[in-house]
Write an enzyme that holds these catalytic residues in place. Structure first.
Site, short mmCIF file in Angstrom:
data_model
loop_
_atom_site.label_atom_id
_atom_site.label_comp_id
_atom_site.label_asym_id
_atom_site.label_seq_id
_atom_site.Cartn_x
_atom_site.Cartn_y
_atom_site.Cartn_z
N TRP A 150 0.79 -1.23 0.00
CA TRP A 150 0.00 0.00 0.00
C TRP A 150 0.82 1.28 0.00
O TRP A 150 0.27 2.36 -0.09
CB TRP A 150 -0.92 0.01 1.23
CG TRP A 150 -0.23 -0.40 2.51
CD1 TRP A 150 -0.26 -1.65 3.09
CD2 TRP A 150 0.60 0.40 3.37
NE1 TRP A 150 0.50 -1.67 4.23
CE2 TRP A 150 1.03 -0.42 4.42
CE3 TRP A 150 1.03 1.73 3.34
CZ2 TRP A 150 1.89 0.03 5.44
CZ3 TRP A 150 1.87 2.19 4.35
CH2 TRP A 150 2.28 1.34 5.38
N LYS A 174 -3.25 -8.00 -7.74
CA LYS A 174 -3.95 -7.95 -6.44
C LYS A 174 -3.39 -6.77 -5.66
O LYS A 174 -2.34 -6.85 -5.04
CB LYS A 174 -3.70 -9.26 -5.68
CG LYS A 174 -4.83 -9.69 -4.76
CD LYS A 174 -5.09 -8.80 -3.57
CE LYS A 174 -4.20 -9.01 -2.37
NZ LYS A 174 -4.37 -7.93 -1.36
N GLU A 248 10.19 -8.48 -3.84
CA GLU A 248 10.72 -7.17 -3.42
C GLU A 248 10.26 -6.98 -1.99
O GLU A 248 9.08 -6.74 -1.73
CB GLU A 248 10.16 -6.06 -4.32
CG GLU A 248 10.56 -6.16 -5.77
CD GLU A 248 12.03 -5.84 -6.01
OE1 GLU A 248 12.71 -5.38 -5.08
OE2 GLU A 248 12.48 -6.06 -7.14
N CYS A 282 10.15 1.06 1.74
CA CYS A 282 11.07 -0.07 1.91
C CYS A 282 12.49 0.43 1.92
O CYS A 282 13.37 -0.15 2.55
CB CYS A 282 10.87 -1.06 0.78
SG CYS A 282 10.98 -0.30 -0.85
N GLU A 379 12.82 -3.62 10.68
CA GLU A 379 12.15 -2.62 9.84
C GLU A 379 10.93 -2.08 10.60
O GLU A 379 10.05 -2.85 10.97
CB GLU A 379 11.69 -3.25 8.52
CG GLU A 379 11.03 -2.24 7.59
CD GLU A 379 10.49 -2.87 6.31
OE1 GLU A 379 9.78 -3.88 6.38
OE2 GLU A 379 10.80 -2.33 5.23
N TRP A 445 15.97 -1.89 -9.57
CA TRP A 445 15.43 -1.80 -8.21
C TRP A 445 15.30 -3.20 -7.63
O TRP A 445 14.74 -4.08 -8.28
CB TRP A 445 14.06 -1.12 -8.20
CG TRP A 445 13.60 -0.88 -6.81
CD1 TRP A 445 12.68 -1.61 -6.10
CD2 TRP A 445 14.07 0.14 -5.93
NE1 TRP A 445 12.57 -1.10 -4.83
CE2 TRP A 445 13.41 -0.02 -4.70
CE3 TRP A 445 15.01 1.17 -6.07
CZ2 TRP A 445 13.64 0.80 -3.62
CZ3 TRP A 445 15.25 2.00 -4.99
CH2 TRP A 445 14.55 1.81 -3.78
P1 NAD Z 1 2.27 -7.23 3.27
O1 NAD Z 1 3.27 -8.28 3.00
O2 NAD Z 1 1.48 -7.28 4.50
O3 NAD Z 1 1.18 -7.19 2.08
C1 NAD Z 1 1.59 -7.10 0.72
C2 NAD Z 1 0.50 -7.69 -0.15
O4 NAD Z 1 0.40 -9.10 0.12
C3 NAD Z 1 -0.90 -7.12 0.10
O5 NAD Z 1 -1.57 -6.99 -1.14
C4 NAD Z 1 -1.55 -8.18 0.96
O6 NAD Z 1 -2.96 -8.23 0.86
C5 NAD Z 1 -0.95 -9.45 0.36
N1 NAD Z 1 -0.96 -10.61 1.25
C6 NAD Z 1 -1.10 -10.64 2.61
N2 NAD Z 1 -1.04 -11.91 3.06
C7 NAD Z 1 -0.87 -12.71 1.97
C8 NAD Z 1 -0.72 -14.12 1.78
N3 NAD Z 1 -0.73 -14.96 2.81
N4 NAD Z 1 -0.51 -14.58 0.53
C9 NAD Z 1 -0.45 -13.73 -0.52
N5 NAD Z 1 -0.61 -12.38 -0.42
C10 NAD Z 1 -0.82 -11.88 0.82
O7 NAD Z 1 3.05 -5.84 3.14
P2 NAD Z 1 2.49 -4.37 3.34
O8 NAD Z 1 2.28 -4.11 4.78
O9 NAD Z 1 1.36 -4.14 2.39
O10 NAD Z 1 3.74 -3.50 2.80
C11 NAD Z 1 4.83 -3.16 3.60
C12 NAD Z 1 6.03 -4.03 3.28
O11 NAD Z 1 6.31 -3.98 1.90
C13 NAD Z 1 7.29 -3.54 3.98
O12 NAD Z 1 7.98 -4.64 4.52
C14 NAD Z 1 8.09 -2.91 2.85
O13 NAD Z 1 9.48 -2.88 3.06
C15 NAD Z 1 7.70 -3.77 1.69
N6 NAD Z 1 7.94 -3.07 0.42
C16 NAD Z 1 9.01 -3.44 -0.35
C17 NAD Z 1 9.30 -2.76 -1.53
C18 NAD Z 1 10.49 -3.12 -2.39
O14 NAD Z 1 10.54 -2.67 -3.53
N7 NAD Z 1 11.45 -3.90 -1.90
C19 NAD Z 1 8.46 -1.72 -1.94
C20 NAD Z 1 7.39 -1.37 -1.15
C21 NAD Z 1 7.13 -2.06 0.04
#
Ligand code: NAD
Length: 476
Positions: A150, A174, A248, A282, A379, A445
């Site tokens: 998000w 998704k 990522e 991130c 983090e 990236w």
């Molecule tokens: P999250 O892992 O909670 O959710 C990410 C996505 O996965 C959402 O769409 C969520 O609905 C989905 N999801 C949740 N449980 C799932 C499951 N069991 N199976 C499949 N999909 C599932 O992460 P978040 O809180 O939305 O985002 C924050 C994290 O994202 C931080 O750790 C951040 O560092 C990382 N991030 C990384 C990058 C990068 O480029 N490396 C960029 C942005 C964010």
């Protein structure tokens, strides 16, 4: 209630039975809701993408490039609406929401150009052995599932959608349940451009919907951006099916400030690296390593700069930093404030939630944080900066590399030879020298170590959606 799933070229209502509230984090209140997609609807989306694949992969590269340019143009035409929804749903200040939109547009334009160049990449391969010819064909991987978080929804999705479509893949996207509105623009644009039905599908929902997609046997690849805990689940489902996956994931990145820096300039970089998007990056440079010779001058100015930031509602006030995007994130950051108090950390700025409605916290600075502190190693994903001092270049490199993550780093020094040397020694995927968070679509990236697998952006981002085939012919 919005109709929010785009499957096989049609907008449909969710049948998952789970209602998703879309919140305004500056008020801490919902302003829209939608019904999650059911597992059966995820099936339909994957089936639609599978059915659309043969015709889409047979389109010419220049035709696909035309669609991608169309996406860029149409994003521009929706400019104000897309900026507003990100300000309201993410809590982004206007200038940050504008940057996100411009990045998404640049991404579609860039991959339109790479798509247009694709035919020249299919070429003869010179062989040492006589009597044979060989040629390379770059083919699309196939049907791809894309799961995104998000914090930069428009951009993160663009980084996946644009190269996947350019390569000739069909996709099921998704979005995050926290910010499910902004990416609906991609479905609306697909409609407006007459993109063939099923090439792009969007299903909204929470973890169950994500799991239904990542466990689906009808995918050829999954590309995931998000947390390490969910990333490892996604990797497990990929491994169960021996299917490729791009991950990522998170970061705990260092910003290294040598004592030859201009103090005010360094403070500006440090503040930007931890407060843009309220630190929900991130790539947040959340571990400050400051050299002994400059630390006493820098830390008080950094403290003042953080305390002087205008924190508030981006829709009604002139702000430098908005709220955290979700209540869950606000509670998580607050729990780290409690941990810092338990650990007895020295708090120079912030360290508390704001006493007002909405999910606000103060920009925060802890000094002389022990390197085994949870705040130094984990983090946090908020505007929480931890600082440590160092004496030598070697010590700075060792401390910066002492992390299970390896996403990015920033190096600040007037000695460019040293800055380049340190950049080469850092175990990360991207280093900024005397700049901060500047991401260009032509560069790569992605991270090393626990920050993920694979690369997005640049030609590497396109390769992630391509499969290499060789055709070898006997001349005999
Ligand atoms: P999250 O892992 O909670 O959710 C990410 C996505 O996965 C959402 O769409 C969520 O609905 C989905 N999801 C949740 N449980 C799932 C499951 N069991 N199976 C499949 N999909 C599932 O992460 P978040 O809180 O939305 O985002 C924050 C994290 O994202 C931080 O750790 C951040 O560092 C990382 N991030 C990384 C990058 C990068 O480029 N490396 C960029 C942005 C964010």
């Amino acid at each position: 209630m919005t109709t929010s799933h785009y499957i096989a070229g049609r907008w449909v209502e969710g049948q998952g039975g789970d209602c998703i509230s879309v919140n305004d984090p500056a008020l801490g209140q919902p302003f829209a809701e939608l019904m999650a997609a059911s597992a059966a609807q995820v099936d339909q989306a994957v089936a639609a993408a599978r059915a659309a694949l043969p015709a889409w992969k047979a389109t010419s590269a220049s035709e696909r490039a035309g669609y991608l340019r169309g996406f860029a143009e149409q994003l521009g035409q929706r400019r104000e609406a897309l900026i507003s929804v990100q300000m309201r749903n993410n809590g982004k200040p206007r200038h940050e929401a504008e940057i996100d939109l411009d990045d998404a547009i640049a991404t579609f334009n860039y991959y339109a150009e790479l798509a247009a160049q694709l035919p020249s990449k299919n070429r003869e391969v010179p062989l040492a052995a006589p009597g044979f010819t060989a040629r390379t064909r770059l083919e699309p991987v196939g049907v791809v599932g894309l799961i995104v978080p998000w914090n930069f929804p428009l951009v993160t999705s663009a980084w996946k959608l644009a190269p996947a479509l350019a390569a000739g893949c069909t996709v099921v996207l998704k979005p995050s349940e926290v910010t499910p509105l902004v990416e609906q623009a991609y479905g609306q644009i697909a409609d407006a451009l007459g993109l063939p039905a099923g090439v792009l599908n969007i299903v909204n929902g929470k973890a169950e919907t994500g799991a239904a997609l990542s466990n689906h046997t009808g995918l050829d690849k999954l590309s995931f951006t998000g947390s390490n805990s969910v990333g490892s689940q996604v990797m497990r489902s990929a491994s169960a099916q021996c299917r490729p996956v791009t991950l990522e994931l998170g970061g705990k990145s260092a910003i290294v400030v040598f004592d030859d820096c201009d103090v005010d300039q360094a403070v500006e970089w440090i503040v930007a690296g931890i407060t843009w998007n309220a630190g929900q990056m991130c790539s947040a440079t959340s571990r400050l390593l400051v050299q002994d010779g400059i630390a006493d001058a820098l830390l008080p100015r950094l403290q003042a700069a953080l305390e002087n930031l205008r924190v508030g509602n981006p829709l009604t006030e002139q702000v430098d930093m908005g709220p955290l995007t979700s209540q869950a994130q606000w509670l998580k950051v607050a729990s780290y404030f409690a941990t810092a108090r338990e650990e007895g950390l020295q708090c120079l700025a912030g360290g508390r939630a704001l006493d007002r409605d909405g999910w606000f916290v103060s920009p925060t600075l802890y000094a002389d944080v022990p390197n085994d502190s949870r705040l130094w190693t984990e983090e946090i994903f908020g505007p929480v900066l931890c600082a440590r001092r160092f004496a030598t270049e070697e010590q700075a490199i060792a401390e910066a590399n002492d992390s299970r993550f390896g996403l990015v780093a920033t190096v600040c020094s007037a000695d460019l030879a040293r800055a380049e040397r340190v950049a080469d020694a850092l175990e990360v995927g991207h280093v900024w020298i005397n700049s901060v968070q500047a991401v260009f679509v032509e560069t790569s990236w992605g991270g090393t170590k626990g920050s993920g697998i694979g690369r997005e952006l640049g030609p590497w981002g396109l390769s992630a959606y391509q499969s290499v085939k060789h055709v070898t012919r006997c001349l005999g």
